[in-house]
Design an enzyme around this catalytic site. Structure first.
Site: not given
Ligand code: UD1
Ligand code: CA
Length: 467
Positions: A16, A23, A30
């Site tokens: 995933l 953040r 990310k």
């Protein structure tokens, strides 16, 4: 490492990686942030290779194209786009066109959990198969469970997983957390996912609700507890990125020390996972060794050196403040301090490259020396050559690069310029301060500088003229 689908395997890996990673506050997705020189999702893929999956699917969404680009040239990785991102259960549902109707096992991983060890995945799979479970949840007991889904047990068995935001104060006290890593029996999975609703604080389809759904239908759900919770650390912020990177470095450093490498100060030693180092090599503080680098045995790498994608043979000394990228250094050579070896450079056995010397696409023969203040680019330098202080190969005329050849045993006097293309023959000398534009034959002296004239009594006469 296994590349590509493995015939005969019934294990399918799904990773995933569709979430936004808000953040991180980054323009980079990310999962593409590097940890010890390699992106997080690359670490996860490498770990996954340990269970020889029949297929590997990456669920992408946020910045899907950037992630896909990162894997161009990897036909073994299948992409599934989740758009919009409605939660982890919804993410897994997106793989149904690929995996629905198959039998076997899905091992579900997160693109932002890079420390997971291959052996842990192998043990998870073995435990899942042995228990014939519908789902096996990887869990860990942690000091600070805040933010994680909690494993709620009844009579010792997992009953459900509750997310932080949906948990009661009592449930928040539970220190056993869901790692977000699972093994699922494929057959019932997609049917069960369709029954999951988004009735929770985030309005998302939670994969974690599958546990309670299976338990209601009396399907066996197991847990697999990892002993070292560091392994399942997820990265959601730059702080966690730094923490996970530090753990990875520490693991590498410990492996190296166990294999006979001395690290004077492991805390300031930064060595990427693929780097190999031979025994009895000593690494001083502030050394960074990156990429596909190999360092031999009994070398000494002094403080504040960076080496990337380089091959360093045995008994090499690298003095302080050197940068070595894409170069090869043969046994017994000495480099630096303050030397710069650029790509496609080869330093021969027992050769010496001293301070403020830059080599680019240059081979320096065995026993040769370039000890001070030189630029040697596009040069082939034979063995036992002495390159004097301040020698420069003038390899670039503003349009093209040209080669300099210096044959065995030649002596280049200090502060010489060798204007390429040019060849200095075997055993030839170049006089100090020469600008050499023509070949120097073997055994000859090349001298190309203004002749000196001494004016007798000049200083005395100057005094007589007053200031
Ligand atoms: C999830 C788990 C939680 C667990 C934690 C472990 C759920 C509901 N919760 O929480 O129990 O303790 O992981 O780290 O599953 N993702 C998608 N599509 C989506 C949402 C997420 O691909 O629609 C991906 C993310 O990119 C990430 C992973 O799924 O790689 C986990 O998602 P995240 O939002 O970080 O879940 P957590 O809240 O951390
Ligand atoms: Ca997460």
């Amino acid at each position: 490492m296994t590349l590509g689908p493995v015939a005969g395997s019934d294990v399918h890996v799904v990773i995933l990686a569709a979430g936004q990673g808000t953040r991180m506050k980054s323009a980079l997705p990310k999962v593409l942030h590097p940890v010890a020189g390699r992106s997080m999702v690359d670490h996860v893929l490498r770990t996954a290779a340990a269970i020889s999956p029949a297929s590997t699917t990456l669920v992408v969404g946020h910045q899907a194209e950037t992630v896909r680009q990162h894997f161009r040239g990897r036909p073994d990785v299948v992409f599934v786009v989740q758009e919009p991102q409605l939660g982890t259960a919804h993410a897994v549902q997106q793989t149904e066109p690929m995996l629905g109707g198959l039998t076997g096992t899905i091992v579900l991983l997160s693109g932002d959990v890079p420390l997971l060890r291959p052996a842990t995945l192998q043990r998870l799979l073995a435990a899942h198969r042995a228990a014939r479970a519908a789902a096996t949840v990887v869990t860990a007991v942690v000091e600070r469970p805040y933010g994680y889904g909690r494993v709620i047990r009844t009579n010792g068995r997992i009953a459900r997983i509750v997310e932080e935001r949906d948990a009661s104060p009592a449930e928040r006290q539970v220190r056993e957390i869901n790692s977000g890593i699972y093994a699922f029996d494929l057959a019932p999975l997609f049917g069960a996912l369709r029954t999951i609703a988004a009735r929770n604080a985030q309005g998302e389809y939670y994969l974690t609700d599958l546990v309670a759904a299976y338990r209601r239908r009396k399907r066996p759900v197991e847990t697999f507890l990892v002993e070292d919770p560091a392994e399942i650390r997820g990265v959601n912020s730059r702080t966690e990125l730094a923490e996970v990177s530090a753990i990875m470095r520490q693991t590498k450093n410990e492996e190296l020390m166990a294999a006979g490498v001395t690290l004077i100060d492991p805390a300031t030693t930064y060595i990427d996972p693929d780097v190999e180092i031979g025994p009895d090599t000593v690494i001083h503080p502030g050394v960074v060794i990156q990429g596909q680098t190999r360092v031999g045995a009994a070398c000494e790498i002094h403080a504040s050196v960076r080496i990337a994608d380089a091959q360093i043979a045995d008994r090499v000394t690298v003095h302080n403040f050197c940068l070595i990228v894409g170069a090869r250094v043969a046994a017994g050579a000495s480099i630096g301090p303050f030397a710069h070896l650029r790509p496609e450079t080869e330093v021969g056995e027992a050769a010496r490259v001293g301070n403020f010397v830059e080599l680019k696409k240059t081979s320096l023969g065995a026993g040769s020396k370039a000890n001070h203040l030189s630029y040697l680019g596009d040069a082939t330098i034979g063995p036992n050559v002495n390159v004097g202080a301040g020698t420069i190969t003038c390899n670039y005329d503003g349009r093209k690069k040209s080669q300099t050849v210096i044959e065995e045993g030649a002596f280049i006097g200090s502060d010489s310029q060798l204007v390429a293309p040019v060849r200095i023959g075997k055993g030839a000398y170049v006089a100090a301060g020469s600008s050499i534009t023509k070949d120097v034959p073997a055994g000859a002296l090349g001298i190309a500088r203004g002749r000196q004239r001494n004016v007798e009594g000049w200083a005395e006469r100057r005094k007589g003229q007053g200031s």
